[in-house]
Enzyme design. Structure first.
Site, PDB file in Angstrom:
ATOM      1  N   GLU A  95      43.503  28.114  50.000  1.00 50.33           N
ATOM      2  CA  GLU A  95      43.414  29.335  49.195  1.00 50.33           C
ATOM      3  C   GLU A  95      43.833  30.517  50.068  1.00 50.33           C
ATOM      4  O   GLU A  95      44.122  30.387  51.258  1.00 50.33           O
ATOM      5  CB  GLU A  95      41.992  29.525  48.639  1.00 50.33           C
ATOM      6  CG  GLU A  95      41.955  30.570  47.536  1.00 50.33           C
ATOM      7  CD  GLU A  95      40.809  30.416  46.541  1.00 50.33           C
ATOM      8  OE1 GLU A  95      40.090  29.411  46.577  1.00 50.33           O
ATOM      9  OE2 GLU A  95      40.646  31.336  45.710  1.00 50.33           O
ATOM     10  N   ASP A 148      41.250  33.577  42.558  1.00 46.91           N
ATOM     11  CA  ASP A 148      40.577  33.739  41.268  1.00 46.91           C
ATOM     12  C   ASP A 148      40.475  35.239  40.954  1.00 46.91           C
ATOM     13  O   ASP A 148      40.917  36.070  41.732  1.00 46.91           O
ATOM     14  CB  ASP A 148      39.187  33.094  41.305  1.00 46.91           C
ATOM     15  CG  ASP A 148      38.287  33.670  42.383  1.00 46.91           C
ATOM     16  OD1 ASP A 148      38.763  33.831  43.520  1.00 46.91           O
ATOM     17  OD2 ASP A 148      37.123  34.000  42.117  1.00 46.91           O
ATOM     18  N   HIS A 180      46.611  28.579  46.949  1.00 44.20           N
ATOM     19  CA  HIS A 180      45.984  28.543  45.625  1.00 44.20           C
ATOM     20  C   HIS A 180      45.795  29.963  45.082  1.00 44.20           C
ATOM     21  O   HIS A 180      45.070  30.770  45.662  1.00 44.20           O
ATOM     22  CB  HIS A 180      44.623  27.855  45.774  1.00 44.20           C
ATOM     23  CG  HIS A 180      43.811  27.782  44.524  1.00 44.20           C
ATOM     24  ND1 HIS A 180      43.958  26.776  43.597  1.00 44.20           N
ATOM     25  CD2 HIS A 180      42.847  28.592  44.047  1.00 44.20           C
ATOM     26  CE1 HIS A 180      43.106  26.958  42.612  1.00 44.20           C
ATOM     27  NE2 HIS A 180      42.415  28.058  42.858  1.00 44.20           N
ATOM     28  N   ASP A 222      49.442  21.957  51.878  1.00 46.60           N
ATOM     29  CA  ASP A 222      50.026  23.175  51.304  1.00 46.60           C
ATOM     30  C   ASP A 222      50.368  22.939  49.841  1.00 46.60           C
ATOM     31  O   ASP A 222      51.542  22.868  49.468  1.00 46.60           O
ATOM     32  CB  ASP A 222      51.273  23.598  52.092  1.00 46.60           C
ATOM     33  CG  ASP A 222      51.844  24.904  51.550  1.00 46.60           C
ATOM     34  OD1 ASP A 222      51.062  25.697  50.992  1.00 46.60           O
ATOM     35  OD2 ASP A 222      53.064  25.114  51.670  1.00 46.60           O
TER      36      ASP A 222
HETATM   37  O1  9MR Z   1      35.144  31.361  51.536  1.00 43.28           O
HETATM   38  C1  9MR Z   1      34.007  30.873  50.875  1.00 43.28           C
HETATM   39  C2  9MR Z   1      33.326  29.897  51.758  1.00 43.28           C
HETATM   40  O2  9MR Z   1      32.845  30.518  52.923  1.00 43.28           O
HETATM   41  C3  9MR Z   1      32.180  29.265  51.008  1.00 43.28           C
HETATM   42  O3  9MR Z   1      31.649  28.230  51.791  1.00 43.28           O
HETATM   43  C4  9MR Z   1      32.648  28.725  49.672  1.00 43.28           C
HETATM   44  C5  9MR Z   1      31.504  28.182  48.857  1.00 43.28           C
HETATM   45  O4  9MR Z   1      30.632  29.193  48.455  1.00 43.28           O
HETATM   46  O5  9MR Z   1      33.278  29.728  48.912  1.00 43.28           O
HETATM   47  C6  9MR Z   1      34.387  30.277  49.547  1.00 43.28           C
HETATM   48  O6  9MR Z   1      34.861  31.336  48.823  1.00 43.28           O
HETATM   49  C7  9MR Z   1      35.547  31.147  47.626  1.00 43.28           C
HETATM   50  C8  9MR Z   1      34.736  31.837  46.555  1.00 43.28           C
HETATM   51  O7  9MR Z   1      33.538  31.164  46.359  1.00 43.28           O
HETATM   52  C9  9MR Z   1      35.512  32.029  45.260  1.00 43.28           C
HETATM   53  N1  9MR Z   1      36.763  32.682  45.514  1.00 43.28           N
HETATM   54  C10 9MR Z   1      37.582  31.969  46.460  1.00 43.28           C
HETATM   55  C11 9MR Z   1      36.886  31.822  47.784  1.00 43.28           C
HETATM   56  C12 9MR Z   1      37.762  31.132  48.821  1.00 43.28           C
HETATM   57  O8  9MR Z   1      38.012  29.811  48.539  1.00 43.28           O
END
Ligand code: 9MR
Length: 897
Positions: free
Chosen positions: A770, A393, A713, A761
């Site tokens: 991601e 993102d 992603h 994947d």
């Molecule tokens: O990596 C993050 C994980 O530890 C958390 O549990 C989750 C929920 O808050 O969010 C993950 O991080 C994402 C973030 O919120 C937005 N950008 C992408 C991150 C990886 O998926």
């Protein structure tokens, strides 16, 4: 240390299950009046009252079908292959009937698809709907639902099969992220009810801005087999597809039904180079598979194209060689340049990845040069351009940025004497500026973190804003410079402030040899942040603040306090920070979680730093010992695991691959401290899992191994959605198996998965696949460790400071040859932990570059005989602050212990 639930679960919106069902019912108009026997043609006709569905509604199906049910369909056998099509005109060959829509959009047929302009300014998904009613469902029958959809710009929508009246029970609820180029989405579900008149609905509302939706080939077929996703896992013999170091352990895992040992053969070029018997290990809980292990560690001959055979299966080919990980460190670090915000990515530096600068104040971007706060949060704007995009993102988050930039700086700080991080080694715009590229890359992020600090004349001065990101989630693909969303600063938090304090304190000492002004700016910011956090120690990010970006909330920041105090102590040596460290419960507690450390669990960062970076802490020996205890725990987990994983919780976490790697970081530091080979072996065996010795037979690093993740992603490495875009660059780590399956694709495909199988994947699977800056960081760290972890040489170095005065010191160094061969033409490298510099020297020629010093023999003392030693000395100048002894010495490139 506590976590918010899911970022996108809140966002995707908001969601699969609306949290606040609204009583509002939307007016629906038929798209073709010919099929609707009601109302004058000029007035809208309400066919249905689409509305949200309460949570878990599928568990409470209506007890009887609605009165409208007149002609229930004949029952069909469940699972009877491809059943009949239930959707009428899902291909839009005959216009738009019998599809209906809410009155705020007017679908039309365009190029054989149904398309509609979706108005902006709506709040709920059900504020804009296109649907079809009167679809018969048969209890216990499995249905396949699919469609092709596009969104311009990309959007998350809701695709539902549901009860058309209150309580709008959902039998299928999907939240696909539609892209501009479009995709086919397919789901299966089993109907819990007999219902002659179900509804298929695309809920399209909730967007602040208008967009265009198109759909085609909508299909709902009854009697379909449940969609059981079966990954192609290739041969049942699982190896590290990248390869094995000649000096390291070499193990593999065989998946088999057999419980008795079977024979294995290691082949190269048709020849059997080793053979033996497998060791049955029973059923592995992390995969649900019955497995055996193979140990071929006796083989050390370098070569390519090895294969391992057992139980009639042949593994994918692999190498044995000292260079199998040669490029990994640079590749894992190069990832950061293409994650940069606020700067054009030069195609010349990254062929295929060039793109205009993102979020640098050029339309349609609406940031990041003057970013306001969310409504009511602050009355100023900040220039927060730059930094790295967090993941796939366009958000930039201080807590996640903090651990990432920290691990990059730590990789460098650990290995400064080794000279492996050089200026020019990453092909970035700053290459050639005299500063190691890894530090230039870290600075790109650190400058951004500094910019998130509240100015002195504003409320919460000295604290850091938790994050900055889009006001609403965007779809895929979307290049950074094309993101039209408004950008917002979110409230300050103690966690973000302490991340700033920690990384700025670390940057202050690491940049001192290269840019004194930047170092000083960091130290000032770190002190300010520390004071601000102390004054406001429990200002937590809101776990519900997850729209348009991740929440990254953390309700316990005592560990962030510990880490920040540790960095401030190492940099300044000051009593306040030393006392804080010594009094923190994290200083003595057992902090080595089996689940590993991450952005929300930072106590290990403080402990590892105090153990690894030279400092004068009174109980440092105990601290160092505690790292060995943590590493022993991970080793024990690994030995018990038939896939050699130093991570084995009953359910895998989001980003499990980086947690595996962080446990390996602890082992690596234990190896640095103790020199015990078992810890290095632990790191190497852990890498086997990452590179293919796993249940999926997949390497999780793009470009590494014969079969590797490549569809992580991301809004800009979105080749899976748009062939004109690239896949993620070589060296990109996928998040990896995540038992919680937060995204709809994973939910549709992986339901009921054993932990190791909770991965796909596919670019849509943001909760398993991601890429992030904080996941690549431990990969880069471990690769950097590997490049500098070879067996020590037969030498010993004693470094003694004979005198210290306010701006200088006098030191003597003795090198002893503990081996049986003479050392000829020696040179010794180390790095100064503080800001020390060499002035005069004797019995050796000393030169300094940054913090690193190289002492060379003077010819007459060029030989050190076995058992003999040489001694040389120098006068050094210090800067204010601590000047602990260096601890890592390399004699002619090999480590002396
Ligand atoms: O990596 C993050 C994980 O530890 C958390 O549990 C989750 C929920 O808050 O969010 C993950 O991080 C994402 C973030 O919120 C937005 N950008 C992408 C991150 C990886 O998926």
């Amino acid at each position: 240390m506590t976590r918010s639930p899911a970022w996108l679960a809140l966002a995707t919106a908001a969601a699969l299950v609306p949290l606040t069902p609204s009583p509002a019912t939307a007016l629906a108009v038929p798209l073709s009046h010919t099929t609707v026997p009601a109302g004058p043609a000029t007035s809208p006709v309400t066919l249905t009252a689409p509305a949200p569905t309460p949570p878990a509604s599928a568990k409470n199906p209506p007890s009887s079908p609605p009165a409208a049910a007149k002609n229930p369909p004949p029952p069909r056998a469940a699972g009877a292959g491809e059943g009949p099509e239930q959707i009428v005109n899902g291909t839009f060959d005959t216009g738009t009937a019998p599809w209906w829509s809410t009155g705020n959009t007017t679908p039309e047929v365009e190029d054989g698809r149904l398309c509609a302009d979706v108005p902006g300014g709506t709040v709920n998904p059900w504020d804009v709907i296109i649907g079809q009613n009167d679809i018969p469902l048969v209890k216990d029958e499995t249905y396949a639902f699919s469609f092709f959809g596009t969104a311009t710009p990309g959007r998350v929508v809701k695709a539902l099969v549901q009860l058309p009246v209150d309580p709008y029970t959902q039998y299928l609820s999907a939240g696909p992220e539609l892209s501009v180029s479009g995709n086919t989405y397919a789901y299966t579900f089993t109907s819990p009810v007999d219902l002659p008149g179900a509804q298929v609905a695309f809920q399209l509302g909730g967007s602040a801005t208008p967009w265009r939706f198109c759909v085609d080939d909508v299909s709902l077929k009854g009697g379909a087999e449940p969609d059981v996703y079966k990954p192609d896992t290739g041969p049942r013999v699982r190896v590290n597809m990248v390869g094995y170091l000649p000096s390291g352990p070499k193990r593999a895992t065989l998946v088999t039904k057999g419980t008795e040992p079977v024979s294995w053969k290691l082949r190269r070029g048709g020849e059997v180079v080793a053979e033996g018997e497998t060791v049955p290990r029973g059923v592995d809980g992390s995969s649900g598979q019955n497995v055996h292990t193979v140990d071929f560690g006796s083989v050390t001959a370098p070569g390519t194209g090895y294969t391992l055979e057992a139980d009639g299966e042949t593994s994918r080919p692999f190498d044995i060689g000292a260079g199998v990980y040669r490029d990994l460190g640079a590749d894992a670090l190069k990832f950061y340049y293409t994650q940069r915000s606020g700067i054009e990515i030069l195609d010349g530096l990254r062929p295929g990845y060039g793109r205009p600068a993102g979020h640098s104040g050029v339309a349609p971007n609406r940031g990041d040069v003057s970013v306001p706060c969310q409504a009511g949060v602050c009355d100023y704007t900040l220039d927060v351009r730059g930094g790295w995009y967090d993941a796939g993102d366009h958000g930039k988050y201080v807590v996640n940025g903090g651990i990432s930039v920290h691990q990059l700086m730590s990789a460098h700080e650990r290995a400064r004497a080794d000279g492996i991080h050089r200026d020019g080694d990453l092909d970035i715009p700053e290459s050639g500026n005299g500063v190691p590229d890894i530090l230039d890359e870290a600075r790109w992020e650190q400058e951004f973190l500094l910019s998130m600090q509240v100015p002195d004349d504003k409320p919460h001065r000295g604290m850091a804003h938790h994050k900055i990101h889009d006001a609403a989630w965007t779809g895929l693909p979307l290049l950074p410079h094309l993101d039209p969303q408004p950008r917002e600063l979110h409230p300050v938090s103690t966690a973000a402030t302490l991340n700033l304090a920690a990384t700025a304190a670390q940057a202050a000492r690491l940049f001192a040899p290269y840019d004194a002004a930047f170092a000083a700016r960091n130290l000032t910011a770190a002190r300010k942040a520390w004071a601000a956090a102390k004054a406001d120690p429990a200002r937590y990010a809101d776990p519900a603040d997850g729209v348009g970006g991740g929440a990254y909330s953390d309700g316990d920041v005592s560990d962030e306090f510990y880490w920040a105090a540790a960095e401030l102590y190492i940099t300044t040596g000051e009593k306040e920070f030393r006392d804080f460290v010594l009094a923190s419960p994290h200083h003595t507690a057992d902090i080595w979680r089996e689940r590993g450390f991450d952005w929300g669990n930072t106590a290990p960062l403080g402990r590892l730093q105090l153990a690894a970076v030279p400092n004068d802490l009174p109980d440092r020996a105990r601290v160092r010992q505690s790292v060995l205890q943590g590493a022993d725990r991970y080793l024990a987990v690994q030995r018990a695991h038939p896939y050699g994983l130093p991570y084995n919780p009953p359910d895998y976490d989001w980003g499990s691959n980086h947690l595996v790697l962080n446990n390996m970081v602890v082992m690596a530091v234990a190896h640095d401290i103790s020199g015990e080979a078992k810890y290095r072996d632990g790191v190497l065996e852990g890498l086997d899992y990452v590179f293919g010795r796993n249940a999926l037979n997949l390497s999780y690093v793009t470009g590494y191994g014969e079969v590797a993740s490549r569809n992580q992603h991301s809004r800009w490495y979105a080749r899976q959605l748009d062939p004109s875009l690239p896949n993620p660059p070589r060296g990109t780590l996928a998040g990896g198996p995540n038992s919680s399956l937060q995204d709809p694709l994973a939910q549709a495909k992986l339901r009921g998965c054993a932990p190791q199988f909770c991965y796909i994947d596919d670019i849509e699977s943001w909760s398993t696949n991601e890429l992030t800056i904080n996941w690549n960081a431990p990969l880069a760290w471990v690769a950097s460790y590997l490049a500098t972890s070879a067996a020590p040489g037969a030498c010993k170095v004693v470094y003694t400071t004979h005198g210290r005065w306010p701006d200088g010191f006098n030191a003597q160094v003795t090198i002893t040859n503990t081996g049986s061969e003479p050392v000829e033409g020696w040179s010794l490298a180390w790095s100064f932990p503080g800001g020390q510099t060499v002035r005069g020297h004797w019995n050796a020629g000393l030169s300094q570059d940054g913090a690193t010093v190289i002492a060379k023999n003077l010819g007459w003392n060029r030989t050190i005989e076995p058992g003999g030693s040489v001694t040389f000395g120098f006068l050094g100048a210090g800067v204010p602050g601590p000047a602990p002894r260096p601890e890592r010495f390399l004699l002619n490139g090999t480590l002396c212990r």
